[in-house]
Design a protein around this motif. Structure first.
Motif, PDB file in Angstrom:
ATOM      1  N   ARG A  34       0.832  -1.194   0.000  1.00 29.98           N
ATOM      2  CA  ARG A  34       0.000   0.000   0.000  1.00 29.98           C
ATOM      3  C   ARG A  34       0.874   1.253   0.000  1.00 29.98           C
ATOM      4  NH1 ARG A  34      -3.808   0.107   4.897  1.00 29.98           N
ATOM      5  NH2 ARG A  34      -1.919  -0.947   5.486  1.00 29.98           N
ATOM      6  N   PRO A  35       0.550   2.211  -0.862  1.00 31.67           N
ATOM      7  CA  PRO A  35       1.346   3.440  -0.875  1.00 31.67           C
ATOM      8  C   PRO A  35       1.154   4.208   0.436  1.00 31.67           C
ATOM      9  CG  PRO A  35      -0.537   3.630  -2.356  1.00 31.67           C
ATOM     10  CD  PRO A  35      -0.519   2.236  -1.838  1.00 31.67           C
ATOM     11  N   PRO A  36       2.142   4.975   0.819  1.00 31.38           N
ATOM     12  CA  PRO A  36       2.025   5.721   2.066  1.00 31.38           C
ATOM     13  C   PRO A  36       0.913   6.767   1.968  1.00 31.38           C
ATOM     14  CG  PRO A  36       3.953   6.420   0.844  1.00 31.38           C
ATOM     15  CD  PRO A  36       3.381   5.239   0.118  1.00 31.38           C
ATOM     16  N   GLU A  37       0.372   7.097   3.104  1.00 31.70           N
ATOM     17  CA  GLU A  37      -0.672   8.115   3.143  1.00 31.70           C
ATOM     18  C   GLU A  37      -0.081   9.455   2.693  1.00 31.70           C
ATOM     19  OE1 GLU A  37      -3.965   7.773   3.882  1.00 31.70           O
ATOM     20  OE2 GLU A  37      -3.563   5.635   3.944  1.00 31.70           O
ATOM     21  N   LEU A  38      -0.903  10.210   1.973  1.00 35.37           N
ATOM     22  CA  LEU A  38      -0.461  11.528   1.536  1.00 35.37           C
ATOM     23  C   LEU A  38      -0.631  12.518   2.685  1.00 35.37           C
ATOM     24  CD1 LEU A  38      -2.059  11.604  -2.012  1.00 35.37           C
ATOM     25  CD2 LEU A  38       0.338  11.336  -1.445  1.00 35.37           C
ATOM     26  N   PRO A  39       0.294  13.441   2.821  1.00 42.00           N
ATOM     27  CA  PRO A  39       0.172  14.414   3.913  1.00 42.00           C
ATOM     28  C   PRO A  39      -1.008  15.347   3.680  1.00 42.00           C
ATOM     29  CG  PRO A  39       1.990  14.992   2.464  1.00 42.00           C
ATOM     30  CD  PRO A  39       1.479  13.655   2.015  1.00 42.00           C
ATOM     31  N   VAL A  40      -1.651  15.720   4.763  1.00 42.38           N
ATOM     32  CA  VAL A  40      -2.759  16.666   4.709  1.00 42.38           C
ATOM     33  C   VAL A  40      -2.259  17.981   5.277  1.00 42.38           C
ATOM     34  CG1 VAL A  40      -5.076  17.206   5.562  1.00 42.38           C
ATOM     35  CG2 VAL A  40      -4.497  14.859   4.910  1.00 42.38           C
ATOM     36  N   ASP A  41      -2.332  19.024   4.466  1.00 41.21           N
ATOM     37  CA  ASP A  41      -1.947  20.363   4.891  1.00 41.21           C
ATOM     38  C   ASP A  41      -2.922  21.332   4.241  1.00 41.21           C
ATOM     39  OD1 ASP A  41      -0.824  22.729   5.655  1.00 41.21           O
ATOM     40  OD2 ASP A  41       0.989  22.517   4.449  1.00 41.21           O
ATOM     41  N   THR A  42      -3.925  21.750   4.999  1.00 39.89           N
ATOM     42  CA  THR A  42      -4.955  22.612   4.425  1.00 39.89           C
ATOM     43  C   THR A  42      -4.712  24.091   4.691  1.00 39.89           C
ATOM     44  OG1 THR A  42      -6.343  22.267   6.379  1.00 39.89           O
ATOM     45  CG2 THR A  42      -6.724  20.817   4.491  1.00 39.89           C
ATOM     46  N   ASN A  43      -3.496  24.435   5.105  1.00 38.13           N
ATOM     47  CA  ASN A  43      -3.173  25.857   5.213  1.00 38.13           C
ATOM     48  C   ASN A  43      -3.111  26.420   3.798  1.00 38.13           C
ATOM     49  OD1 ASN A  43      -2.895  26.032   8.048  1.00 38.13           O
ATOM     50  ND2 ASN A  43      -0.906  25.038   7.886  1.00 38.13           N
ATOM     51  N   PRO A  44      -3.858  27.485   3.525  1.00 41.69           N
ATOM     52  CA  PRO A  44      -3.874  28.019   2.160  1.00 41.69           C
ATOM     53  C   PRO A  44      -2.483  28.413   1.678  1.00 41.69           C
ATOM     54  CG  PRO A  44      -5.595  29.013   3.494  1.00 41.69           C
ATOM     55  CD  PRO A  44      -4.736  28.220   4.421  1.00 41.69           C
ATOM     56  N   ALA A  45      -2.171  27.985   0.480  1.00 41.87           N
ATOM     57  CA  ALA A  45      -0.889  28.307  -0.150  1.00 41.87           C
ATOM     58  C   ALA A  45      -1.178  28.937  -1.507  1.00 41.87           C
ATOM     59  CB  ALA A  45      -0.055  27.041  -0.309  1.00 41.87           C
ATOM     60  N   PRO A  46      -0.288  29.777  -2.009  1.00 44.06           N
ATOM     61  CA  PRO A  46      -0.490  30.363  -3.338  1.00 44.06           C
ATOM     62  C   PRO A  46      -0.475  29.281  -4.415  1.00 44.06           C
ATOM     63  CG  PRO A  46       1.280  31.488  -2.162  1.00 44.06           C
ATOM     64  CD  PRO A  46       0.919  30.285  -1.363  1.00 44.06           C
ATOM     65  N   LEU A  47      -1.336  29.438  -5.405  1.00 41.46           N
ATOM     66  CA  LEU A  47      -1.420  28.474  -6.491  1.00 41.46           C
ATOM     67  C   LEU A  47      -0.242  28.588  -7.452  1.00 41.46           C
ATOM     68  CD1 LEU A  47      -3.049  26.282  -7.943  1.00 41.46           C
ATOM     69  CD2 LEU A  47      -4.285  28.089  -9.120  1.00 41.46           C
ATOM     70  N   ALA A  48       0.381  29.741  -7.510  1.00 42.41           N
ATOM     71  CA  ALA A  48       1.491  29.967  -8.438  1.00 42.41           C
ATOM     72  C   ALA A  48       2.552  28.885  -8.285  1.00 42.41           C
ATOM     73  CB  ALA A  48       2.104  31.336  -8.192  1.00 42.41           C
ATOM     74  N   GLY A  49       2.969  28.324  -9.413  1.00 39.91           N
ATOM     75  CA  GLY A  49       4.007  27.313  -9.419  1.00 39.91           C
ATOM     76  C   GLY A  49       3.487  25.890  -9.297  1.00 39.91           C
ATOM     77  N   HIS A  50       2.189  25.709  -9.189  1.00 44.58           N
ATOM     78  CA  HIS A  50       1.588  24.377  -9.077  1.00 44.58           C
ATOM     79  C   HIS A  50       0.739  24.106 -10.313  1.00 44.58           C
ATOM     80  CE1 HIS A  50       2.677  23.774  -4.842  1.00 44.58           C
ATOM     81  NE2 HIS A  50       2.466  25.070  -4.718  1.00 44.58           N
ATOM     82  N   THR A  51       0.934  22.955 -10.926  1.00 43.71           N
ATOM     83  CA  THR A  51       0.109  22.514 -12.051  1.00 43.71           C
ATOM     84  C   THR A  51      -0.745  21.367 -11.561  1.00 43.71           C
ATOM     85  OG1 THR A  51       1.859  23.128 -13.592  1.00 43.71           O
ATOM     86  CG2 THR A  51       0.119  21.685 -14.426  1.00 43.71           C
ATOM     87  N   LEU A  52      -2.019  21.652 -11.350  1.00 48.21           N
ATOM     88  CA  LEU A  52      -2.935  20.660 -10.798  1.00 48.21           C
ATOM     89  C   LEU A  52      -3.517  19.811 -11.915  1.00 48.21           C
ATOM     90  CD1 LEU A  52      -4.828  22.943  -8.254  1.00 48.21           C
ATOM     91  CD2 LEU A  52      -2.710  21.676  -7.939  1.00 48.21           C
ATOM     92  N   CYS A  53      -3.672  18.524 -11.645  1.00 49.73           N
ATOM     93  CA  CYS A  53      -4.254  17.631 -12.646  1.00 49.73           C
ATOM     94  C   CYS A  53      -5.462  16.875 -12.110  1.00 49.73           C
ATOM     95  CB  CYS A  53      -3.197  16.660 -13.171  1.00 49.73           C
ATOM     96  SG  CYS A  53      -2.392  15.666 -11.897  1.00 49.73           S
ATOM     97  N   ALA A  54      -5.761  17.020 -10.835  1.00 46.66           N
ATOM     98  CA  ALA A  54      -6.947  16.398 -10.243  1.00 46.66           C
ATOM     99  C   ALA A  54      -7.353  17.240  -9.045  1.00 46.66           C
ATOM    100  CB  ALA A  54      -6.658  14.964  -9.822  1.00 46.66           C
ATOM    101  N   ALA A  55      -8.262  18.178  -9.270  1.00 46.78           N
ATOM    102  CA  ALA A  55      -8.650  19.106  -8.213  1.00 46.78           C
ATOM    103  C   ALA A  55     -10.045  19.648  -8.483  1.00 46.78           C
ATOM    104  CB  ALA A  55      -7.649  20.263  -8.137  1.00 46.78           C
ATOM    105  N   VAL A  56     -10.579  20.322  -7.482  1.00 47.82           N
ATOM    106  CA  VAL A  56     -11.843  21.037  -7.620  1.00 47.82           C
ATOM    107  C   VAL A  56     -11.517  22.511  -7.406  1.00 47.82           C
ATOM    108  CG1 VAL A  56     -14.135  21.415  -6.644  1.00 47.82           C
ATOM    109  CG2 VAL A  56     -13.235  19.093  -6.834  1.00 47.82           C
ATOM    110  N   VAL A  57     -11.988  23.353  -8.318  1.00 50.66           N
ATOM    111  CA  VAL A  57     -11.745  24.786  -8.231  1.00 50.66           C
ATOM    112  C   VAL A  57     -13.079  25.493  -7.980  1.00 50.66           C
ATOM    113  CG1 VAL A  57     -10.856  26.827  -9.404  1.00 50.66           C
ATOM    114  CG2 VAL A  57      -9.807  24.590  -9.819  1.00 50.66           C
ATOM    115  N   VAL A  58     -13.113  26.275  -6.896  1.00 49.57           N
ATOM    116  CA  VAL A  58     -14.301  27.058  -6.553  1.00 49.57           C
ATOM    117  C   VAL A  58     -13.962  28.515  -6.836  1.00 49.57           C
ATOM    118  CG1 VAL A  58     -15.978  27.628  -4.763  1.00 49.57           C
ATOM    119  CG2 VAL A  58     -14.836  25.394  -4.728  1.00 49.57           C
TER     120      VAL A  58
END
Length: 146
Positions: free
Chosen positions: A37-61
């Motif tokens: 089983r792959p390791p659990e992904l870390p959860v960090d819900t502190n808002p971070a700037p989107l700049a520099g991230h290319t999302l491929c599976a997300a929900v945008v509000v």
């Protein structure tokens, strides 16, 4: 003098051996599953700037204003399905915990946030369109971003 040896029925000897073998097999299966089983992904819900991230599976509000977005961020951070939160005024991009149905989650968020202008799902097809790719993009990692 001849002594008689009491013979135990085969069934009485065989049942404990079978039970022990089954228990060992089940234990081994759980051990192997834990290793694979792959390791659990870390959860960090502190808002971070989107700049520099290319999302491929997300929900945008997307909200009408930055104020509406800022009012919604604390609640979005506490959503149990959110794994990462990225902000880019006036929108919030959410990466989900593994196993979340993004389309169903987007529908729930749209129903919850009536002030949102739109709620969209970013998936591999959307990413290909954004990057102007003629071929399908590389497989999206389970982290939800390239």
């Amino acid at each position: 003098m001849i002594f008689g040896v009491a013979e135990k029925p085969l069934a009485r000897m065989l049942l404990p051996v079978i039970a022990l073998a089954l228990a060992a097999g089940v234990g081994l299966a759980f051990f192997i599953a834990a290793l694979v089983r792959p390791p659990e992904l870390p959860v960090d819900t502190n808002p971070a700037p989107l700049a520099g991230h290319t999302l491929c599976a997300a929900v945008v509000v997307t909200f009408a204003s930055e104020e509406d977005m800022r009012a919604a961020v604390p609640v979005l951070r506490d959503d149990p399905k959110a794994r990462r939160v990225f902000v880019d005024p006036p929108s919030v991009s959410l990466l989900a915990v593994p196993g979340t149905d993004l389309k169903a989650w987007a529908f729930q968020l749209h129903a919850r946030y009536r002030t949102a202008e739109r709620v969209t799902v970013i998936d591999s097809d959307t990413t290909a369109a954004q990057l102007n790719l003629t071929a399908p993009p590389p497989k999206c990692p389970r982290e939800g971003e390239y």
